[in-house]
Design an enzyme around this catalytic site. Structure first.
Site, mmCIF file in Angstrom:
data_model
loop_
_atom_site.group_PDB
_atom_site.id
_atom_site.type_symbol
_atom_site.label_atom_id
_atom_site.label_comp_id
_atom_site.label_asym_id
_atom_site.label_seq_id
_atom_site.Cartn_x
_atom_site.Cartn_y
_atom_site.Cartn_z
ATOM 1 N N HIS A 121 1.192 -1.315 0.186
ATOM 2 C CA HIS A 121 0.080 -0.253 0.042
ATOM 3 C C HIS A 121 0.963 1.125 -0.042
ATOM 4 O O HIS A 121 1.808 1.154 0.758
ATOM 5 C CB HIS A 121 -0.746 0.106 1.078
ATOM 6 N N ASP A 198 3.894 -4.074 7.727
ATOM 7 C CA ASP A 198 2.455 -3.442 7.403
ATOM 8 C C ASP A 198 1.050 -4.830 7.745
ATOM 9 O O ASP A 198 0.919 -5.524 6.958
ATOM 10 C CB ASP A 198 2.056 -2.932 6.253
ATOM 11 N N GLN A 201 -4.113 -4.749 7.026
ATOM 12 C CA GLN A 201 -5.407 -5.976 6.438
ATOM 13 C C GLN A 201 -5.139 -7.513 7.052
ATOM 14 O O GLN A 201 -6.171 -8.025 7.217
ATOM 15 C CB GLN A 201 -4.943 -6.521 4.694
ATOM 16 N N LYS A 224 -9.745 -1.219 10.221
ATOM 17 C CA LYS A 224 -10.288 -1.948 9.462
ATOM 18 C C LYS A 224 -10.227 -3.311 10.872
ATOM 19 O O LYS A 224 -10.008 -4.445 10.434
ATOM 20 C CB LYS A 224 -8.882 -2.805 9.357
ATOM 21 N N CYS A 364 -4.562 2.415 -3.860
ATOM 22 C CA CYS A 364 -3.326 3.052 -3.197
ATOM 23 C C CYS A 364 -2.502 1.769 -3.258
ATOM 24 O O CYS A 364 -1.388 1.864 -2.607
ATOM 25 C CB CYS A 364 -3.885 3.383 -1.789
HETATM 26 N N1 7TS Z 1 -1.274 -1.434 4.667
HETATM 27 C C1 7TS Z 1 -2.492 -2.062 4.026
HETATM 28 C C2 7TS Z 1 -2.049 -2.706 3.375
HETATM 29 C C3 7TS Z 1 -3.594 -0.933 3.069
HETATM 30 O O1 7TS Z 1 -4.390 -1.903 3.064
HETATM 31 C C4 7TS Z 1 -3.923 0.066 4.375
HETATM 32 C C5 7TS Z 1 -5.412 1.023 3.801
HETATM 33 C C6 7TS Z 1 -2.949 1.019 5.056
HETATM 34 C C7 7TS Z 1 -2.092 0.509 5.259
HETATM 35 C C8 7TS Z 1 -3.258 2.198 5.552
HETATM 36 O O2 7TS Z 1 -4.299 2.379 6.106
HETATM 37 P P1 7TS Z 1 -4.669 3.290 7.321
HETATM 38 O O3 7TS Z 1 -5.659 3.245 8.058
HETATM 39 O O4 7TS Z 1 -3.861 4.449 8.058
HETATM 40 O O5 7TS Z 1 -5.166 4.199 6.138
HETATM 41 N N2 7TS Z 1 -6.309 0.186 2.753
HETATM 42 C C9 7TS Z 1 -7.193 0.562 2.007
HETATM 43 C C10 7TS Z 1 -7.619 0.056 1.394
HETATM 44 O O6 7TS Z 1 -7.487 -1.642 0.551
HETATM 45 N N3 7TS Z 1 -9.353 0.680 1.420
HETATM 46 O O7 7TS Z 1 -8.808 1.850 1.468
HETATM 47 C C11 7TS Z 1 -8.429 2.289 2.600
#
Ligand code: 7TS
Length: 409
Positions: A121, A198, A201, A224, A364
């Site tokens: 991401h 990371d 997910q 999430k 992203c």
């Molecule tokens: N890493 C991964 C693997 C992700 O899927 C996401 C967000 C992030 C980091 C960032 O998370 P945040 O909470 O800091 O924004 N992924 C997604 C997605 O797949 N669709 O919307 C957000």
């Protein structure tokens, strides 16, 4: 799992959208919240709201205790050795940036190498890209194979004594691939490189054991995994945290300030400047308790069944291409796809008219889109409150989208 009973815990799942019952299949973007989480947050504001770590009165003691209890819940959930190693952040993105601006900034020099995977991401790529630009370091990319898994031979041959940091998505937010982090960590450690996982997910969908994984840093986002937005976690080994400079500075992160000197606070508070998102942390604790009551192994097994069903039934849509591993044992409940002749945004719009929420776009993960030769994909992503019937509705709506738009040769 009694899914009908579970679904009653999520008020939003009984919503009607576009005259249809909501089918929410955008769980990789964010998840819906059970009443327990909503009530934990409203309970704070109704009963014991006060700023944490400062008041001497009862409300402040209760709020502080609840905030620190949340840290202990996170520690248990990811199997960290100590709450010293659990830093609250805004989200996974902030957790990853914290590492980039502290440990990596102090330890990575011109000519050093950073290895990340093609599946990252942007939040586990852009901070390293910027760091490499600042320092004159080199970024190397682990490619994926045709089957949607990482090319581990390439990873092995990329590692060298110049490798200082390895960044790995535990679960890809596009392919759904579950990457072999344990093996990658041990390979990276033989070269003395630090490993940042990371877990945005993975943490919502499977049992996490940071000690077993032996990663040096692990990032997750509360929203999430049933929790509120605005709360995330950086796990870091205390040996790293001890040597790191603070990220942000101000209140909370200090023990003593004179005009001549500043003494930083103990771990983990040294990394939590300012009034923290205690509301978010308290909501996250309720989310963790909800997940623990279900059991993460049960969650993972049920989602694997859903994924297996989805992979099988989505294949029946004419001219559909599914990205990522076709073996449900190799992936989580995330299926990115394209249908020949139908733009992913049109798929999203048609599905929306049927009450089905999915995501379309670059997710992203633009380097991965480029690698796949596309600018966008549609993506359905599941959680334990989804059902096979909902997947059948998705497949029916996809066939309709193909009929409406997809007559292009
Ligand atoms: N890493 C991964 C693997 C992700 O899927 C996401 C967000 C992030 C980091 C960032 O998370 P945040 O909470 O800091 O924004 N992924 C997604 C997605 O797949 N669709 O919307 C957000």
């Amino acid at each position: 799992m009694d899914i009908e009973k579970i679904r009653k815990d999520f008020p939003i799942l009984s919503r009607i959208v576009r005259d249809r019952p909501l089918v929410y299949l955008d769980n990789a973007a964010t998840t819906q919240k059970p009443s327990a989480v909503i009530e934990a947050i409203s309970g704070l504001y109704r009963n014991y709201n006060a700023n944490v770590h400062r008041g001497v009165y009862l409300l402040a003691e209760e709020a502080t205790q609840a905030y620190e209890d949340s840290r202990e819940a996170v520690r248990r959930f990811i199997n960290a050795g100590s709450t010293e190693e659990v830093v609250f952040t805004r989200n996974a993105t902030e957790a990853l940036n914290l590492v980039a601006y502290t440990w990596a900034d102090a330890n990575i020099r011109a000519g050093d190498e950073i290895i990340v995977t093609i599946m990252e991401h942007h939040s586990n790529y852009v901070p390293w890209f910027r760091l490499a630009r600042r320092k004159g370091a080199v970024i190397k990319i682990v490619p994926s194979r045709k089957d949607g898994e990482l090319d581990m031979d390439a990873f092995g041959s990329m590692l060298s004594d110049r490798t200082k940091l390895v960044g790995i998505a535990h679960m890809s937010n596009v392919f759904g691939t579950i990457n072999p982090v344990r093996e990658m960590v041990s390979l990276a450690h033989t070269r003395g490189a630090a490993v940042v996982v990371d877990g945005a997910q993975s943490a919502p969908h499977m049992k996490i054991d940071v000690r077993g994984m032996d990663c040096d840093f692990f990032a997750l986002s509360g929203h999430k995994m049933l929790g509120p937005a605005g709360i995330g976690v950086l796990y870091a080994k205390s040996s790293y945290l001890k040597s790191m400079e603070p990220f942000m500075s101000g209140g909370e992160m200090i023990l003593r300030v004179t005009l001549e000197d500043v003494v930083y606070n103990d771990l983990p508070w040294k990394f939590e400047a300012g009034t923290p998102n205690y509301e978010g942390a308290i909501g996250l604790k309720a989310a963790i308790e909800y997940l623990e009551a279900l059991g993460m192994d049960t969650v993972e097994a049920y989602e694997r069944e859903l994924t297996e069903h989805a992979l099988r039934s989505m294949k029946t849509v004419p001219d559909i291409f599914l990205y990522g591993p076709s073996d449900p044992a190799k992936k989580g409940g995330i299926i990115a796809f394209n249908i020949k002749g139908v733009h992913s945004h049109d798929i999203g719009t048609i599905l929306d008219s049927e009450g089905i929420a999915i995501r379309a776009g670059h997710h992203c993960a633009q380097p991965l889109m480029i690698d796949c030769g596309v600018s966008a994909m549609a993506r359905a992503s599941f959680y334990f409150y989804n059902t096979e019937q909902e997947i059948d509705m998705l497949v029916k709506a996809l066939k309709k989208a193909k009929e409406m738009f997809g007559h292009v040769a």
